[in-house]
Design a protein around this motif. Structure first.
Motif, PDB file in Angstrom:
ATOM      1  N   UNK A  91       9.201  -2.669   3.193  1.00 37.69           N
ATOM      2  CA  UNK A  91       9.893  -2.018   2.092  1.00 37.69           C
ATOM      3  C   UNK A  91       9.357  -0.591   1.970  1.00 37.69           C
ATOM      4  N   UNK A  92      10.135   0.299   1.355  1.00 36.79           N
ATOM      5  CA  UNK A  92       9.629   1.657   1.145  1.00 36.79           C
ATOM      6  C   UNK A  92       8.417   1.624   0.203  1.00 36.79           C
TER       7      UNK A  92
ATOM      8  N   UNK B  20       0.810  -1.219   0.000  1.00 34.38           N
ATOM      9  CA  UNK B  20       0.000   0.000   0.000  1.00 34.38           C
ATOM     10  C   UNK B  20       0.843   1.269   0.000  1.00 34.38           C
ATOM     11  N   UNK B  21       0.292   2.298  -0.620  1.00 31.74           N
ATOM     12  CA  UNK B  21       0.909   3.617  -0.602  1.00 31.74           C
ATOM     13  C   UNK B  21       0.437   4.392   0.626  1.00 31.74           C
ATOM     14  N   UNK B  22      -0.741   4.050   1.094  1.00 35.27           N
ATOM     15  CA  UNK B  22      -1.302   4.563   2.348  1.00 35.27           C
ATOM     16  C   UNK B  22      -2.370   3.568   2.780  1.00 35.27           C
ATOM     17  N   UNK B  23      -2.505   3.393   4.070  1.00 36.61           N
ATOM     18  CA  UNK B  23      -3.488   2.425   4.563  1.00 36.61           C
ATOM     19  C   UNK B  23      -3.657   2.644   6.052  1.00 36.61           C
ATOM     20  N   UNK B  24      -4.857   2.543   6.533  1.00 35.76           N
ATOM     21  CA  UNK B  24      -5.109   2.678   7.959  1.00 35.76           C
ATOM     22  C   UNK B  24      -4.589   1.449   8.688  1.00 35.76           C
ATOM     23  N   UNK B  25      -5.477   0.691   9.243  1.00 36.22           N
ATOM     24  CA  UNK B  25      -5.131  -0.563   9.908  1.00 36.22           C
ATOM     25  C   UNK B  25      -5.818  -1.676   9.124  1.00 36.22           C
ATOM     26  N   UNK B  26      -5.126  -2.241   8.152  1.00 38.13           N
ATOM     27  CA  UNK B  26      -5.773  -3.189   7.246  1.00 38.13           C
ATOM     28  C   UNK B  26      -6.142  -4.512   7.919  1.00 38.13           C
ATOM     29  N   UNK B  27      -7.445  -4.783   7.960  1.00 37.18           N
ATOM     30  CA  UNK B  27      -7.921  -6.041   8.533  1.00 37.18           C
ATOM     31  C   UNK B  27      -7.345  -7.245   7.807  1.00 37.18           C
ATOM     32  N   UNK B  28      -7.168  -7.128   6.487  1.00 41.25           N
ATOM     33  CA  UNK B  28      -6.629  -8.252   5.712  1.00 41.25           C
ATOM     34  C   UNK B  28      -5.239  -8.633   6.211  1.00 41.25           C
ATOM     35  N   UNK B  29      -4.452  -7.647   6.599  1.00 44.54           N
ATOM     36  CA  UNK B  29      -3.116  -7.958   7.113  1.00 44.54           C
ATOM     37  C   UNK B  29      -3.206  -8.658   8.471  1.00 44.54           C
ATOM     38  N   UNK B  30      -4.111  -8.206   9.321  1.00 42.34           N
ATOM     39  CA  UNK B  30      -4.313  -8.877  10.611  1.00 42.34           C
ATOM     40  C   UNK B  30      -4.739 -10.329  10.398  1.00 42.34           C
ATOM     41  N   UNK B  31      -5.613 -10.549   9.427  1.00 43.44           N
ATOM     42  CA  UNK B  31      -6.064 -11.907   9.136  1.00 43.44           C
ATOM     43  C   UNK B  31      -4.912 -12.759   8.605  1.00 43.44           C
ATOM     44  N   UNK B  32      -4.045 -12.168   7.788  1.00 44.80           N
ATOM     45  CA  UNK B  32      -2.871 -12.897   7.295  1.00 44.80           C
ATOM     46  C   UNK B  32      -1.930 -13.229   8.449  1.00 44.80           C
TER      47      UNK B  32
ATOM     48  N   UNK C 221       3.725 -15.249   6.071  1.00 41.58           N
ATOM     49  CA  UNK C 221       4.803 -14.265   6.022  1.00 41.58           C
ATOM     50  C   UNK C 221       4.277 -13.067   5.240  1.00 41.58           C
ATOM     51  N   UNK C 222       4.656 -11.880   5.696  1.00 38.56           N
ATOM     52  CA  UNK C 222       4.106 -10.652   5.141  1.00 38.56           C
ATOM     53  C   UNK C 222       5.232  -9.770   4.623  1.00 38.56           C
ATOM     54  N   UNK C 223       5.023  -9.235   3.429  1.00 35.19           N
ATOM     55  CA  UNK C 223       5.867  -8.173   2.898  1.00 35.19           C
ATOM     56  C   UNK C 223       4.951  -6.974   2.731  1.00 35.19           C
ATOM     57  N   UNK C 224       5.258  -5.904   3.443  1.00 34.58           N
ATOM     58  CA  UNK C 224       4.413  -4.728   3.396  1.00 34.58           C
ATOM     59  C   UNK C 224       5.202  -3.457   3.213  1.00 34.58           C
ATOM     60  N   UNK C 225       4.507  -2.433   2.771  1.00 31.98           N
ATOM     61  CA  UNK C 225       5.114  -1.113   2.642  1.00 31.98           C
ATOM     62  C   UNK C 225       5.166  -0.463   4.018  1.00 31.98           C
ATOM     63  N   UNK C 226       6.224   0.258   4.249  1.00 29.46           N
ATOM     64  CA  UNK C 226       6.420   0.939   5.533  1.00 29.46           C
ATOM     65  C   UNK C 226       5.585   2.226   5.550  1.00 29.46           C
ATOM     66  N   UNK C 227       4.261   2.070   5.648  1.00 26.78           N
ATOM     67  CA  UNK C 227       3.351   3.211   5.696  1.00 26.78           C
ATOM     68  C   UNK C 227       2.319   2.993   6.798  1.00 26.78           C
ATOM     69  N   UNK C 228       1.893   4.086   7.383  1.00 23.75           N
ATOM     70  CA  UNK C 228       0.783   4.089   8.332  1.00 23.75           C
ATOM     71  C   UNK C 228       0.865   2.901   9.303  1.00 23.75           C
ATOM     72  N   UNK C 229      -0.266   2.240   9.550  1.00 20.18           N
ATOM     73  CA  UNK C 229      -0.290   1.159  10.538  1.00 20.18           C
ATOM     74  C   UNK C 229       0.490  -0.077  10.085  1.00 20.18           C
ATOM     75  N   UNK C 230       0.673  -0.259   8.785  1.00 21.25           N
ATOM     76  CA  UNK C 230       1.459  -1.413   8.324  1.00 21.25           C
ATOM     77  C   UNK C 230       2.860  -1.314   8.909  1.00 21.25           C
ATOM     78  N   UNK C 231       3.460  -0.132   8.796  1.00 21.47           N
ATOM     79  CA  UNK C 231       4.801   0.082   9.325  1.00 21.47           C
ATOM     80  C   UNK C 231       4.877   0.063  10.841  1.00 21.47           C
ATOM     81  N   UNK C 232       3.752   0.274  11.489  1.00 19.93           N
ATOM     82  CA  UNK C 232       3.717   0.215  12.954  1.00 19.93           C
ATOM     83  C   UNK C 232       3.471  -1.198  13.459  1.00 19.93           C
TER      84      UNK C 232
END
Length: 178
Positions: free
Chosen positions: A123-124, A83-95, A101-112
């Motif tokens: 990743x950036x 994602x380029x921007x994302x709140x707190x993605x439920x799909x990621x929590x479910x994964x 294993x998760x590869x995510x962009x370092x943005x918003x709640x994903x990066x937290x």
């Protein structure tokens, strides 16, 4: 490699397509998109997918129920959320709960929520090359995939459970009212 959601401009799909195209030069892969393109952006995404050269190895489920979407998680070796921007993605929590294993962009709640190298890889945002590198690393290291998934699941169960979130919100409100 898979992702779940309503795919629209903020999801960074063009970077995922580009990263997967780079990976096809050295690895056999299928990109599983569980969900569908946002209707107002459908023609753009279909054209972008075609231009990426990924059409023949991409599966798009179309709009399905949340229960059906969860049934696709076991089919993914790697969950991608570029994602380029994302709140707190439920799909990621479910994964995370599915020990993916998760590869995510370092943005918003994903990066937290993800600690790079501990319970996922970050990743950036908008960096196809870095995304391809992280995906390739996990494709080549099944043990690391498994380890990151196990730690992500444990984190979701212990630090992100609804009861913990409720307590955190109570603490915030109590501090604000004090």
């Amino acid at each position: 490699i898979g992702s779940v959601g309503s795919f629209r401009d903020k999801k960074g799909l063009e970077y995922l397509f580009d990263a997967c195209q780079k990976l096809r030069e050295t690895a056999d892969l299928t990109l599983l998109l569980v969900g569908d393109f946002a209707e107002k952006e459908r023609s753009y995404w279909e054209q972008t997918l075609q231009q990426s050269g990924m059409t023949d190895c991409t599966v798009i489920t179309g709009k399905i129920s949340r229960q059906e979407a969860l049934a696709y998680l076991p089919l993914m070796d790697i969950f991608a959320i570029p994602s380029l921007r994302d709140g707190c993605p439920n799909a990621m929590l479910e994964a995370m709960l599915a020990a993916k294993s998760i590869v995510g962009a370092r943005v918003d709640a994903i990066g937290e929520m993800i600690e790079d190298g501990v319970d996922g890889l970050l990743v950036p945002p908008g960096d196809s090359l870095a995304l391809a590198g992280a995906l390739y690393r996990l494709m080549q290291q099944p043990g690391l995939r498994e380890q990151l998934g196990i730690v992500a699941r444990q984190k979701a169960l212990t630090q992100m459970a609804p009861v913990i979130e409720q307590q955190n919100w109570r603490d915030v409100y109590q501090q604000a009212l004090a």
